[in-house]
Structure formats: C-alpha cells, structure tokens
Design an enzyme around this catalytic site. Structure first.
Site, PDB file in Angstrom:
ATOM      1  N   LYS A  22      50.879  -5.222   8.804  1.00 63.05           N
ATOM      2  CA  LYS A  22      50.302  -4.110   8.024  1.00 63.05           C
ATOM      3  C   LYS A  22      50.693  -2.764   8.625  1.00 63.05           C
ATOM      4  O   LYS A  22      51.159  -1.863   7.926  1.00 63.05           O
ATOM      5  CB  LYS A  22      48.780  -4.225   8.012  1.00 63.05           C
ATOM      6  CG  LYS A  22      48.049  -2.979   7.497  1.00 63.05           C
ATOM      7  CD  LYS A  22      46.547  -3.141   7.465  1.00 63.05           C
ATOM      8  CE  LYS A  22      45.892  -2.853   8.777  1.00 63.05           C
ATOM      9  NZ  LYS A  22      45.614  -1.429   9.033  1.00 63.05           N
ATOM     10  N   ASN A  23      50.553  -2.625   9.934  1.00 67.95           N
ATOM     11  CA  ASN A  23      50.744  -1.314  10.571  1.00 67.95           C
ATOM     12  C   ASN A  23      52.202  -0.964  10.810  1.00 67.95           C
ATOM     13  O   ASN A  23      52.502   0.132  11.281  1.00 67.95           O
ATOM     14  CB  ASN A  23      49.924  -1.222  11.860  1.00 67.95           C
ATOM     15  CG  ASN A  23      48.436  -1.178  11.568  1.00 67.95           C
ATOM     16  OD1 ASN A  23      48.031  -0.987  10.409  1.00 67.95           O
ATOM     17  ND2 ASN A  23      47.625  -1.380  12.590  1.00 67.95           N
ATOM     18  N   CYS A 115      35.883   7.552   9.978  1.00 66.57           N
ATOM     19  CA  CYS A 115      35.668   6.206   9.432  1.00 66.57           C
ATOM     20  C   CYS A 115      34.670   5.526  10.367  1.00 66.57           C
ATOM     21  O   CYS A 115      34.197   6.119  11.338  1.00 66.57           O
ATOM     22  CB  CYS A 115      36.981   5.429   9.340  1.00 66.57           C
ATOM     23  SG  CYS A 115      37.594   4.898  10.918  1.00 66.57           S
ATOM     24  N   ARG A 120      38.422  10.197  14.328  1.00 66.50           N
ATOM     25  CA  ARG A 120      39.848  10.010  14.015  1.00 66.50           C
ATOM     26  C   ARG A 120      40.512  11.295  13.500  1.00 66.50           C
ATOM     27  O   ARG A 120      41.040  11.351  12.396  1.00 66.50           O
ATOM     28  CB  ARG A 120      40.010   8.840  13.067  1.00 66.50           C
ATOM     29  CG  ARG A 120      39.387   7.576  13.663  1.00 66.50           C
ATOM     30  CD  ARG A 120      39.682   6.340  12.939  1.00 66.50           C
ATOM     31  NE  ARG A 120      41.072   5.928  13.096  1.00 66.50           N
ATOM     32  CZ  ARG A 120      41.585   4.900  12.445  1.00 66.50           C
ATOM     33  NH1 ARG A 120      40.863   4.239  11.587  1.00 66.50           N
ATOM     34  NH2 ARG A 120      42.853   4.571  12.624  1.00 66.50           N
ATOM     35  N   ASP A 303      42.587  -3.209  18.531  1.00 65.60           N
ATOM     36  CA  ASP A 303      42.413  -3.964  17.282  1.00 65.60           C
ATOM     37  C   ASP A 303      42.056  -5.421  17.528  1.00 65.60           C
ATOM     38  O   ASP A 303      41.820  -6.161  16.579  1.00 65.60           O
ATOM     39  CB  ASP A 303      43.685  -3.883  16.419  1.00 65.60           C
ATOM     40  CG  ASP A 303      43.912  -2.485  15.892  1.00 65.60           C
ATOM     41  OD1 ASP A 303      45.013  -2.207  15.398  1.00 65.60           O
ATOM     42  OD2 ASP A 303      42.986  -1.653  16.002  1.00 65.60           O
ATOM     43  N   ARG A 395      41.630  -5.566   3.775  1.00 69.45           N
ATOM     44  CA  ARG A 395      42.540  -4.464   4.145  1.00 69.45           C
ATOM     45  C   ARG A 395      43.639  -4.956   5.075  1.00 69.45           C
ATOM     46  O   ARG A 395      44.731  -4.411   5.095  1.00 69.45           O
ATOM     47  CB  ARG A 395      41.764  -3.358   4.864  1.00 69.45           C
ATOM     48  CG  ARG A 395      40.657  -2.741   4.047  1.00 69.45           C
ATOM     49  CD  ARG A 395      40.109  -1.507   4.697  1.00 69.45           C
ATOM     50  NE  ARG A 395      41.182  -0.510   4.863  1.00 69.45           N
ATOM     51  CZ  ARG A 395      40.927   0.754   5.155  1.00 69.45           C
ATOM     52  NH1 ARG A 395      39.696   1.165   5.351  1.00 69.45           N
ATOM     53  NH2 ARG A 395      41.915   1.622   5.273  1.00 69.45           N
TER      54      ARG A 395
HETATM   55  C1  EPZ Z   1      46.674   3.208  14.527  1.00 68.93           C
HETATM   56  O1  EPZ Z   1      45.683   4.132  14.110  1.00 68.93           O
HETATM   57  C2  EPZ Z   1      46.378   1.918  13.778  1.00 68.93           C
HETATM   58  N1  EPZ Z   1      46.486   2.147  12.342  1.00 68.93           N
HETATM   59  C3  EPZ Z   1      44.975   1.428  14.140  1.00 68.93           C
HETATM   60  O2  EPZ Z   1      44.791   0.170  13.502  1.00 68.93           O
HETATM   61  C4  EPZ Z   1      44.903   1.223  15.647  1.00 68.93           C
HETATM   62  O3  EPZ Z   1      43.590   0.843  15.993  1.00 68.93           O
HETATM   63  C5  EPZ Z   1      45.275   2.530  16.355  1.00 68.93           C
HETATM   64  O4  EPZ Z   1      46.575   2.964  15.936  1.00 68.93           O
HETATM   65  C6  EPZ Z   1      45.304   2.373  17.871  1.00 68.93           C
HETATM   66  O5  EPZ Z   1      46.202   1.378  18.221  1.00 68.93           O
HETATM   67  C7  EPZ Z   1      47.722   2.195  11.771  1.00 68.93           C
HETATM   68  O6  EPZ Z   1      48.729   2.070  12.429  1.00 68.93           O
HETATM   69  C8  EPZ Z   1      47.754   2.409  10.292  1.00 68.93           C
HETATM   70  P1  EPZ Z   1      45.771   6.760  17.085  1.00 68.93           P
HETATM   71  P2  EPZ Z   1      45.860   5.699  14.482  1.00 68.93           P
HETATM   72  O7  EPZ Z   1      46.232   8.009  16.436  1.00 68.93           O
HETATM   73  O8  EPZ Z   1      47.280   6.053  14.519  1.00 68.93           O
HETATM   74  C9  EPZ Z   1      42.758   9.959  18.823  1.00 68.93           C
HETATM   75  C10 EPZ Z   1      43.667  -1.444  12.259  1.00 68.93           C
HETATM   76  O9  EPZ Z   1      42.642  -2.072  12.532  1.00 68.93           O
HETATM   77  N2  EPZ Z   1      43.561  10.948  18.078  1.00 68.93           N
HETATM   78  O10 EPZ Z   1      46.706   6.041  17.999  1.00 68.93           O
HETATM   79  O11 EPZ Z   1      44.948   6.469  13.580  1.00 68.93           O
HETATM   80  C11 EPZ Z   1      42.020   8.992  17.908  1.00 68.93           C
HETATM   81  O12 EPZ Z   1      40.789   9.542  17.481  1.00 68.93           O
HETATM   82  C12 EPZ Z   1      43.734   0.041  12.534  1.00 68.93           C
HETATM   83  O13 EPZ Z   1      44.728  -1.960  11.803  1.00 68.93           O
HETATM   84  C13 EPZ Z   1      43.245  12.300  18.166  1.00 68.93           C
HETATM   85  O14 EPZ Z   1      42.290  12.682  18.842  1.00 68.93           O
HETATM   86  O15 EPZ Z   1      45.289   5.737  15.962  1.00 68.93           O
HETATM   87  C14 EPZ Z   1      41.852   7.780  18.790  1.00 68.93           C
HETATM   88  O16 EPZ Z   1      40.717   7.982  19.613  1.00 68.93           O
HETATM   89  C15 EPZ Z   1      42.411   0.601  13.000  1.00 68.93           C
HETATM   90  N3  EPZ Z   1      43.995  13.203  17.468  1.00 68.93           N
HETATM   91  C16 EPZ Z   1      43.117   7.786  19.661  1.00 68.93           C
HETATM   92  O17 EPZ Z   1      43.633   9.115  19.575  1.00 68.93           O
HETATM   93  C17 EPZ Z   1      45.063  12.803  16.696  1.00 68.93           C
HETATM   94  O18 EPZ Z   1      45.741  13.687  16.107  1.00 68.93           O
HETATM   95  C18 EPZ Z   1      44.201   6.833  19.196  1.00 68.93           C
HETATM   96  O19 EPZ Z   1      44.376   7.062  17.830  1.00 68.93           O
HETATM   97  C19 EPZ Z   1      45.367  11.436  16.607  1.00 68.93           C
HETATM   98  C20 EPZ Z   1      44.613  10.521  17.309  1.00 68.93           C
END
Ligand code: EPZ
Length: 416
Positions: A22-23, A115, A120, A303, A395
């Site tokens: 998916k990702n 969410c 996020r 995850d 999802r």
């Molecule tokens: C990706 O989300 C995945 N989703 C998530 O999978 C996964 O849990 C996550 O990476 C971490 O591995 C997809 O790839 C579609 P991040 P993403 O940006 O990119 C903070 C699932 O279950 N952050 O790496 O949104 C954020 O709040 C989903 O399949 C900021 O502060 O995660 C988090 O605490 C859930 N500012 C941390 O960084 C930003 O601009 C990591 O988030 C971006 C992120």
C-alpha cells in the site's frame, strides 16, 4: 458498517499470498502526475486507500483502464486542486502536492487534518518545497502553492518523514539543478519510488540512505512498474502465526524488509526459515516477553507496534513497548484490555504483563493497525470476538478474512 467475527483458539497452518505494498502504491500513483502519457502499474493491492487515490487522480483529470497492469492516462490531467472531502478520508492525499507543483507550478491541496494516531503535521513537506522556490500560503484550510520555477537546493529534515521525503523527491526530480535531502527516510517504499523516478528518466542517488541526491531533469517518461510485496502485511501474518501458536509460509516477500520484526519474533521464541522470496515461521513452545521500541526504518516499524503488542498480551512475562514515532498510537490498548489483557500506559510506553489467555469480546477498531491488532487478539482468544468499524482494516489489508480462513482461522465478515 461491516464487522468481522472470529472464533479464536485455532493455530494457523498453510501459506498466505502477499499483496502489493500500500505505502509503495500510493506515492507511485501520485508520481503519475509528473508527466502526461500512459503509465502501467502491476500488483496494485485492492484497498480502500487505493480507490481513494484513484478517485483523487480522476478528479484531477486522469483516466484509467482497469486490469493488472492498471493503466493510468495522465495526459488529460488539467487540474491542480484537491478538495477537503478527499483529503479528510486519506492523509496520504498530500502526496500529490509535490508532483502537481513540479508539473503545473501550482497546487491547491487541503491541509490534512489529524487522525487517530496523531496530529501528523506536514510542516517538513512545506518547508522543503519552499527551499525549492515554491511560495506556500495557508488559506482557509488549504495549502496554496505556486512557483515561477523549481530550483534544486539542500534540504534537511528534522525527522526522516516518509511521505515528506517522497513529496520532495517528486518535486525535485523536475527542478533545475541538484537537490540534496539530508536525514531523508530510508523506508523500502521510498527506495521503490526513487527507482521508479529513475526509470522514468530522473536521476536519483542515495535512496535507502539518509542522504538522497536528485539531479533535476526537464521531463519524464511514463512509469511501468510492478509493486513490491507489502512488508507490513507480511509481518502481520508472521505475528498471526506466533499469537495462534501455528506455522505458516508467507510469499512473495522481500525478507530483508522485515528483518527487525523477525528479530523480535525470534526473541519471542518463534523459529524461521528464510527463502529468497518467502518466509516460513513456526511458534515456539511458549511466547517469551520482549521489549520493543519503534523507530524509522530499518528499526522496528511503528506500523507493527499494535500487532506485536497483541502477541505480547499472551507472553510469559512483562514486555515494554515504546512508541517513538506517533504521539497517540495506543488506541488499541483499551480494546485489548476489554479482552482481558493486562496493559498500563505511561506516556509513550506500554507495559504489557503477559496473561495465560484472552477472552473473545465485541471490540471497536479505531485505526488501520489497531484493527489488525484486534483481529490477531481475536484469533488467539477463547470464544468469539466481533471487530466493528472494519473499514479501518480495509484501508490496508486486502481480503484479510479470506487469507486468514485459508490458513485455518474461523473468521467471517458480516455485512452491516
Ligand atoms: C508514513 O506516514 C506511512 N504512510 C505510515 O503508515 C507510517 O506509519 C509512517 O510513514 C511512519 O513509518 C504512508 O506511507 C502512506 P512520517 P507519514 O511523515 O509519512 C512527524 C499505515 O499504517 N512529521 O514519516 O505520514 C509525524 O507527525 C500508515 O500504513 C512532522 O512532524 O509519516 C510523525 O510523528 C500509518 N512533520 C513522524 O514525523 C511533517 O511534516 C513520522 O511521520 C511530517 C511528519
């Protein structure tokens, strides 16, 4: 709303077929916006988030020919606005921001709300685009992005954001000059996107490390790619075998993508046979308690935190699980406790005191991986578990109840 009904206590045995990741699929679908033409994507998983992304692309003017490969026609893409009612159902919609700005020099994308698992924010996505010369304004809940042109730059991420790295890579690939991303995400899905962008005519080095270098090009060719197996789905089924005391084979898969999870499941007493494109696992005599801390790849994936916690509810001792990525990713705990689990939370740390059994109960899913955790607990619990709000599951897991039935689980979906 549908629910899933499980009669627990049956060890899993047999082979599970993995679906596409998916990702990986989500950013690759967004990448089709970078150029007109006919793109072909194989092994796309049939998931709710994929359907949402296709709706989004269709809204922007793309058309599709269904099948495997899925053909995506993007020469007709002529819009750069993504409305709130699409983004609110799937945060990953923000992945179209980079491609739209790169191709049209403007975009208007709704800010994703928070969410269940956390606020996020997308501040690193936006600051990265600004470093590439994009003017960013936040108006009425929307990101309004515009640029005369995109110019390569040096970008440092405070946190190795997965979709942030993907967004900036997709914007930088059509910028003028070189972009270097420091502290970029190393996830396999980022590596797959970089490989596809390179095959489309881009020039990207260093994907899979924390320093990614992108040389901008003037145009790209359509992508033609087969999506890799979903590593979180693989890890979820391995854990399902562990919690039910069974033995299963999961294929196809890329074993190195799940090394951190295998390492923890071995500590918990499971045994593994690792092939080129399959993993066979079997449960040990007992489930040993383990300590887990979630980290960016190649660390233990956030995850998989909810799923491993379900298994540790039946361990022969106390486990400490620390969630270091998201600030609210323990929504499954209260539901697991309703099944008899003994868990206490202290900040980002869960203390799981193993019990001899879990009891089946009606429980409610709150987010994608929490719902997987409740299904795993139901597979091992005594009696019947009913998981409601399974749209969360849909999802990220393709045909979950069918795949689990295929390895001996007594599980069915009840249409609601
Ligand atoms: C990706 O989300 C995945 N989703 C998530 O999978 C996964 O849990 C996550 O990476 C971490 O591995 C997809 O790839 C579609 P991040 P993403 O940006 O990119 C903070 C699932 O279950 N952050 O790496 O949104 C954020 O709040 C989903 O399949 C900021 O502060 O995660 C988090 O605490 C859930 N500012 C941390 O960084 C930003 O601009 C990591 O988030 C971006 C992120």
């Amino acid at each position: 709303m549908d629910k899933i009904v499980i009669e627990g206590g049956r060890p899993l045995h047999g082979t599970v077929k993995t679906s596409g990741a998916k990702n990986a699929a989500l950013p690759l679908l967004a990448a089709t916006l970078l150029t007109g033409g006919v793109h072909r994507l194989r092994n796309i998983p049939h998931l709710r988030d994929i359907r949402t992304t296709k709706t989004l692309l269709y809204h922007l003017g793309a058309t599709f020919e269904e099948g495997d490969p899925l053909s995506i026609h993007t020469e007709t893409v002529d819009d750069y606005e993504v409305p709130y009612d699409l983004v609110k159902t799937m945060r990953a919609s923000v992945l179209v921001l980079g491609p739209l700005v790169a191709r049209f020099k403007r975009a208007r994308v709704s800010l994703p709300g928070g969410c269940a698992i956390g606020a996020r924010p997308i501040n690193f996505h936006l600051s990265g685009l600004e470093r590439l010369g994009v003017n960013i304004e936040l108006k009425h809940g929307y990101v309004e992005a515009s640029a005369q042109k995109l110019v390569g730059n040096h970008i440092y991420f405070d946190i190795p954001t997965v979709t942030g790295t993907a967004n900036i890579m997709m914007a930088a690939v059509l910028a003028e000059g070189q972009t270097v991303i420091e502290n970029g995400a190393r996830e396999p899905e980022v590596v797959e996107l970089a490989s596809c962008l390179t095959n489309m005519g881009g020039s990207i080095q260093g994907a899979g490390t924390s320093v990614i270098t992108i040389e901008g090009v003037s145009e790209l060719q359509p992508l033609d790619h087969t999506i890799m197996p979903d590593r979180i789905e693989v890890a979820t089924y391995l854990t399902a075998a562990g919690i039910t005391r069974g033995s299963i084979t999961v294929r196809p898969c890329i074993p190195e993508h799940v090394e951190a999870v295998i390492h923890k499941l071995e500590q918990a007493g499971m045994r593994f046979e690792i092939g080129d494109d399959y993993i066979t696992c079997s449960a040990g005599e007992t489930i040993h308690n383990i300590d887990v801390e979630t980290n960016p790849y190649p660390g233990f994936p956030t995850d998989m935190q909810a799923q491993i916690m379900a298994m540790m509810c039946l361990a022969d001792g106390q486990s400490i699980i620390i969630e270091k990525i998201f600030e609210n990713r323990f929504m499954h705990v209260s539901e697991l406790k309703r099944m008899g689990a003994d868990i206490s939370i202290e900040g980002n740390t869960a203390i799981v005191r193993g019990r001899s059994k879990l009891q089946g109960a009606p429980v409610m899913a709150t987010d994608l991986r929490a719902s997987a955790s409740l299904v795993l607990a139901g597979l091992a619990a005594e009696g019947v578990t009913e998981v409601s709000r399974v749209y969360h599951l849909d999802r990220g897991y393709e045909r979950l109840e069918e795949k689990l039935s295929g390895v001996g689980a007594k599980i069915e979906r009840v249409k609601g």
